[in-house]
Design a protein around this motif. Sequence first.
Motif, PDB file in Angstrom:
ATOM      1  N   ASP A 150      48.664 -67.683   9.641  1.00  0.00           N
ATOM      2  CA  ASP A 150      48.983 -68.922  10.344  1.00  0.00           C
ATOM      3  C   ASP A 150      47.718 -69.482  10.983  1.00  0.00           C
ATOM      4  OD1 ASP A 150      50.354 -71.010  11.352  1.00  0.00           O
ATOM      5  OD2 ASP A 150      51.311 -69.905  12.977  1.00  0.00           O
ATOM      6  N   LEU A 151      46.928 -70.156  10.161  1.00  0.00           N
ATOM      7  CA  LEU A 151      45.655 -70.715  10.611  1.00  0.00           C
ATOM      8  C   LEU A 151      45.555 -72.187  10.244  1.00  0.00           C
ATOM      9  CD1 LEU A 151      43.101 -67.983   9.531  1.00  0.00           C
ATOM     10  CD2 LEU A 151      43.605 -68.638  11.848  1.00  0.00           C
ATOM     11  N   LYS A 152      44.826 -72.915  11.057  1.00  0.00           N
ATOM     12  CA  LYS A 152      44.448 -74.267  10.696  1.00  0.00           C
ATOM     13  C   LYS A 152      43.057 -74.195  10.088  1.00  0.00           C
ATOM     14  CE  LYS A 152      43.754 -78.912  12.579  1.00  0.00           C
ATOM     15  NZ  LYS A 152      43.726 -79.733  13.811  1.00  0.00           N
ATOM     16  N   THR A 153      42.934 -74.652   8.844  1.00  0.00           N
ATOM     17  CA  THR A 153      41.672 -74.496   8.125  1.00  0.00           C
ATOM     18  C   THR A 153      41.109 -75.839   7.686  1.00  0.00           C
ATOM     19  OG1 THR A 153      42.863 -74.205   6.032  1.00  0.00           O
ATOM     20  CG2 THR A 153      42.310 -72.211   7.261  1.00  0.00           C
ATOM     21  N   GLN A 154      39.811 -75.837   7.465  1.00  0.00           N
ATOM     22  CA  GLN A 154      39.135 -77.034   6.983  1.00  0.00           C
ATOM     23  C   GLN A 154      37.970 -76.615   6.091  1.00  0.00           C
ATOM     24  OE1 GLN A 154      37.833 -79.677  10.053  1.00  0.00           O
ATOM     25  NE2 GLN A 154      36.935 -81.172   8.646  1.00  0.00           N
ATOM     26  N   VAL A 155      37.904 -77.197   4.898  1.00  0.00           N
ATOM     27  CA  VAL A 155      36.822 -76.932   3.950  1.00  0.00           C
ATOM     28  C   VAL A 155      36.163 -78.259   3.595  1.00  0.00           C
ATOM     29  CG1 VAL A 155      36.206 -76.057   1.665  1.00  0.00           C
ATOM     30  CG2 VAL A 155      37.968 -74.899   3.003  1.00  0.00           C
ATOM     31  N   VAL A 171      34.674 -72.165   4.950  1.00  0.00           N
ATOM     32  CA  VAL A 171      35.938 -72.526   5.590  1.00  0.00           C
ATOM     33  C   VAL A 171      35.793 -72.415   7.111  1.00  0.00           C
ATOM     34  CG1 VAL A 171      36.831 -70.165   5.422  1.00  0.00           C
ATOM     35  CG2 VAL A 171      38.426 -72.084   5.656  1.00  0.00           C
ATOM     36  N   ALA A 172      36.310 -73.420   7.804  1.00  0.00           N
ATOM     37  CA  ALA A 172      36.321 -73.420   9.269  1.00  0.00           C
ATOM     38  C   ALA A 172      37.758 -73.203   9.724  1.00  0.00           C
ATOM     39  CB  ALA A 172      35.788 -74.745   9.808  1.00  0.00           C
ATOM     40  N   THR A 173      37.973 -72.219  10.589  1.00  0.00           N
ATOM     41  CA  THR A 173      39.317 -71.896  11.044  1.00  0.00           C
ATOM     42  C   THR A 173      39.462 -72.218  12.526  1.00  0.00           C
ATOM     43  OG1 THR A 173      38.668 -69.613  11.547  1.00  0.00           O
ATOM     44  CG2 THR A 173      39.538 -70.055   9.343  1.00  0.00           C
ATOM     45  N   SER A 174      40.671 -72.602  12.891  1.00  0.00           N
ATOM     46  CA  SER A 174      40.978 -72.868  14.297  1.00  0.00           C
ATOM     47  C   SER A 174      42.439 -72.550  14.528  1.00  0.00           C
ATOM     48  CB  SER A 174      40.672 -74.330  14.660  1.00  0.00           C
ATOM     49  OG  SER A 174      41.429 -75.208  13.842  1.00  0.00           O
ATOM     50  N   MET A 175      42.848 -72.560  15.810  1.00  0.00           N
ATOM     51  CA  MET A 175      44.221 -72.209  16.135  1.00  0.00           C
ATOM     52  C   MET A 175      45.193 -73.306  15.717  1.00  0.00           C
ATOM     53  SD  MET A 175      44.034 -70.316  19.830  1.00  0.00           S
ATOM     54  CE  MET A 175      43.159 -71.658  20.632  1.00  0.00           C
ATOM     55  N   SER A 176      46.373 -72.892  15.298  1.00  0.00           N
ATOM     56  CA  SER A 176      47.428 -73.841  14.982  1.00  0.00           C
ATOM     57  C   SER A 176      48.020 -74.395  16.277  1.00  0.00           C
ATOM     58  CB  SER A 176      48.516 -73.155  14.153  1.00  0.00           C
ATOM     59  OG  SER A 176      49.148 -72.144  14.907  1.00  0.00           O
ATOM     60  N   TRP A 177      48.875 -75.420  16.153  1.00  0.00           N
ATOM     61  CA  TRP A 177      49.471 -76.018  17.354  1.00  0.00           C
ATOM     62  C   TRP A 177      50.321 -75.005  18.113  1.00  0.00           C
ATOM     63  CZ3 TRP A 177      54.717 -75.936  17.906  1.00  0.00           C
ATOM     64  CH2 TRP A 177      55.471 -75.726  16.758  1.00  0.00           C
ATOM     65  N   LYS A 178      50.957 -74.089  17.373  1.00  0.00           N
ATOM     66  CA  LYS A 178      51.787 -73.074  18.028  1.00  0.00           C
ATOM     67  C   LYS A 178      50.927 -72.129  18.864  1.00  0.00           C
ATOM     68  CE  LYS A 178      53.454 -69.778  15.519  1.00  0.00           C
ATOM     69  NZ  LYS A 178      54.262 -69.080  14.499  1.00  0.00           N
ATOM     70  N   LYS A 230      40.175 -65.907  18.587  1.00  0.00           N
ATOM     71  CA  LYS A 230      39.411 -66.245  17.393  1.00  0.00           C
ATOM     72  C   LYS A 230      38.997 -64.989  16.634  1.00  0.00           C
ATOM     73  CE  LYS A 230      36.569 -69.533  16.902  1.00  0.00           C
ATOM     74  NZ  LYS A 230      35.398 -70.423  16.929  1.00  0.00           N
ATOM     75  N   ILE A 231      38.626 -63.942  17.371  1.00  0.00           N
ATOM     76  CA  ILE A 231      38.253 -62.682  16.731  1.00  0.00           C
ATOM     77  C   ILE A 231      39.451 -62.100  15.980  1.00  0.00           C
ATOM     78  CG2 ILE A 231      37.578 -60.288  17.182  1.00  0.00           C
ATOM     79  CD1 ILE A 231      35.867 -61.346  19.502  1.00  0.00           C
ATOM     80  N   LYS A 232      40.637 -62.186  16.582  1.00  0.00           N
ATOM     81  CA  LYS A 232      41.844 -61.689  15.921  1.00  0.00           C
ATOM     82  C   LYS A 232      42.128 -62.490  14.658  1.00  0.00           C
ATOM     83  CE  LYS A 232      46.768 -60.797  16.656  1.00  0.00           C
ATOM     84  NZ  LYS A 232      47.161 -61.511  15.425  1.00  0.00           N
ATOM     85  N   PHE A 233      41.949 -63.825  14.735  1.00  0.00           N
ATOM     86  CA  PHE A 233      42.131 -64.659  13.558  1.00  0.00           C
ATOM     87  C   PHE A 233      41.191 -64.226  12.435  1.00  0.00           C
ATOM     88  CE2 PHE A 233      43.758 -68.495  16.172  1.00  0.00           C
ATOM     89  CZ  PHE A 233      45.063 -68.033  16.043  1.00  0.00           C
ATOM     90  N   GLN A 234      39.915 -64.061  12.790  1.00  0.00           N
ATOM     91  CA  GLN A 234      38.923 -63.696  11.795  1.00  0.00           C
ATOM     92  C   GLN A 234      39.217 -62.319  11.196  1.00  0.00           C
ATOM     93  OE1 GLN A 234      36.602 -65.984  10.868  1.00  0.00           O
ATOM     94  NE2 GLN A 234      36.319 -64.575   9.153  1.00  0.00           N
ATOM     95  N   LYS A 235      39.714 -61.416  12.015  1.00  0.00           N
ATOM     96  CA  LYS A 235      40.081 -60.084  11.523  1.00  0.00           C
ATOM     97  C   LYS A 235      41.240 -60.175  10.533  1.00  0.00           C
ATOM     98  CE  LYS A 235      41.333 -55.419  13.060  1.00  0.00           C
ATOM     99  NZ  LYS A 235      42.436 -55.280  12.101  1.00  0.00           N
ATOM    100  N   ASP A 236      42.217 -61.045  10.831  1.00  0.00           N
ATOM    101  CA  ASP A 236      43.336 -61.230   9.903  1.00  0.00           C
ATOM    102  C   ASP A 236      42.844 -61.716   8.542  1.00  0.00           C
ATOM    103  OD1 ASP A 236      45.144 -60.423  11.777  1.00  0.00           O
ATOM    104  OD2 ASP A 236      45.686 -62.443  12.434  1.00  0.00           O
ATOM    105  N   VAL A 237      41.916 -62.681   8.563  1.00  0.00           N
ATOM    106  CA  VAL A 237      41.365 -63.205   7.312  1.00  0.00           C
ATOM    107  C   VAL A 237      40.581 -62.122   6.584  1.00  0.00           C
ATOM    108  CG1 VAL A 237      39.808 -64.903   6.305  1.00  0.00           C
ATOM    109  CG2 VAL A 237      41.270 -65.554   8.207  1.00  0.00           C
TER     110      VAL A 237
END
Length: 458
Positions: free
Chosen positions: A121-126, A215-222, A305-312
């Motif tokens: 569940d990530l907001k991504t941009q490429v 790819v640039a990742t950021s938190m989703s609205w949730k 953000k670290i947790k997000f990156q670890k998930d990826v």
Amino acid sequence: MAVYENREAFIPHSRTDIIQLCLQDGQLSATDAEKFKNFCQILSAYYHFRFHKTQEIVKDNYIPFDPNTEIQPLTQPSFDQYDEMELKVVDAFQHILERANYIPLSESVVKESVGKASLIDLKTQVDFEDFERFLCYYQGDISKKISVKKLFFWQEEKIIDIFERIVLLIKFKEEAYFSAKKVKLEELKFTPGKMYVYFYKNIPKLDIDLLFPNVATSMSWKDKLLFGIPAIGAGIPLLLKTLPNLLLLIAAILLVLNATSLVEPLHVERDKIQNVLPILVATLSLAIALGGFAFKQYTNYKNKKIKFQKDVTDTLFFKNLANNAGVFQTLIDIAEEEECKEIILVYYHLLTSPTPLNPEQLDSRIECWMEKKLGTKIDFDIHGPLNNLEEIRGKTVRNTSEADSAHELPLLTYDNQGFCHVLPLENALAVIDDVWDNAFQYNGIALYGSPASSLRFH
């Protein structure tokens, strides 16, 4: 020929198993079975030789673009040579994947996945403008039911679309482009001007964008709500607690600015305002309180953000099959297997068919045979192996004096009615043996230059 929307040309069985299946089919005598095994062995060796040549072309031309290479060329290629080498690598890449029965994936499908999420569940941009060249191929378009962990111990089952295998080739633009964007080159996760090749398995369609190095990742609205609401909840009591110090600081500033009329509504004692020490204490207390709160929220954000990156990272690490130069080597082996399996199946079924077959009938016969024997439903690529069999030409005479005057015969021919015919096993063995012998015969031009080795792939 039947056209199937949900079938692919890829044969999910090894070459050895396909040969063994033909031998166990009961259509060949013991003598012919041995000849058929020898035919398949020489054919496989010849195609291994041919694809080895493709591998050498890739090795020689991929060096300037390989981000992991340790090879230092004696002379740097000129701009024209650089472009020519890039085209050779790209042509080889496309040729290998087509022969491996992989399917091109359009850029529009890839772009559709950007900004959407399935498993992660990530907001991504490429930024696709970063790419000078982008190619994507896949094999195996399936749907799969999975369990997704939700809050606490609750799990939700959902069906997602998955590519069983996916290959990407990305050529980034040169340093000047990124410098013009005011991007710090040392902070990039890739090297400008290099060509990255990735090979992954079991990637959800909507997570393809996670494969890109830019790819640039950021938190989703949730996640922003889950992050913001507790921050607001913790901030309100802090603000109420520091309000007296905040009012005292504001009153002192207004007094310095000679705005005494605005000080009265704040209900701050004038003697406290005129005393410097309480103001300094209030300022320090306010700075510590607000600074500590801000630092805590920033730390929470960084941990998120670290947790997000670890998930990826965890997701992609276990699905990665090869990178860069290793991808070419892996795919060449797959392409070689596919090419041989297709030719063996076509030759075997034309050899054992009680009646002549045209390409459409042969295609249907092989597909039905594969489904009956193995339960495997494929959309067989009939034209490639037919063209290859037709262009494998050699002499059937072994005697030197007679061979000089003998004509080269193709393994496959067509009659006036469009039916396919292959040489009997004895003659086919002689032809493929002659082709194999001449592939290594030095004729004063080049090792690969003999007429028998000028075979084209389709």
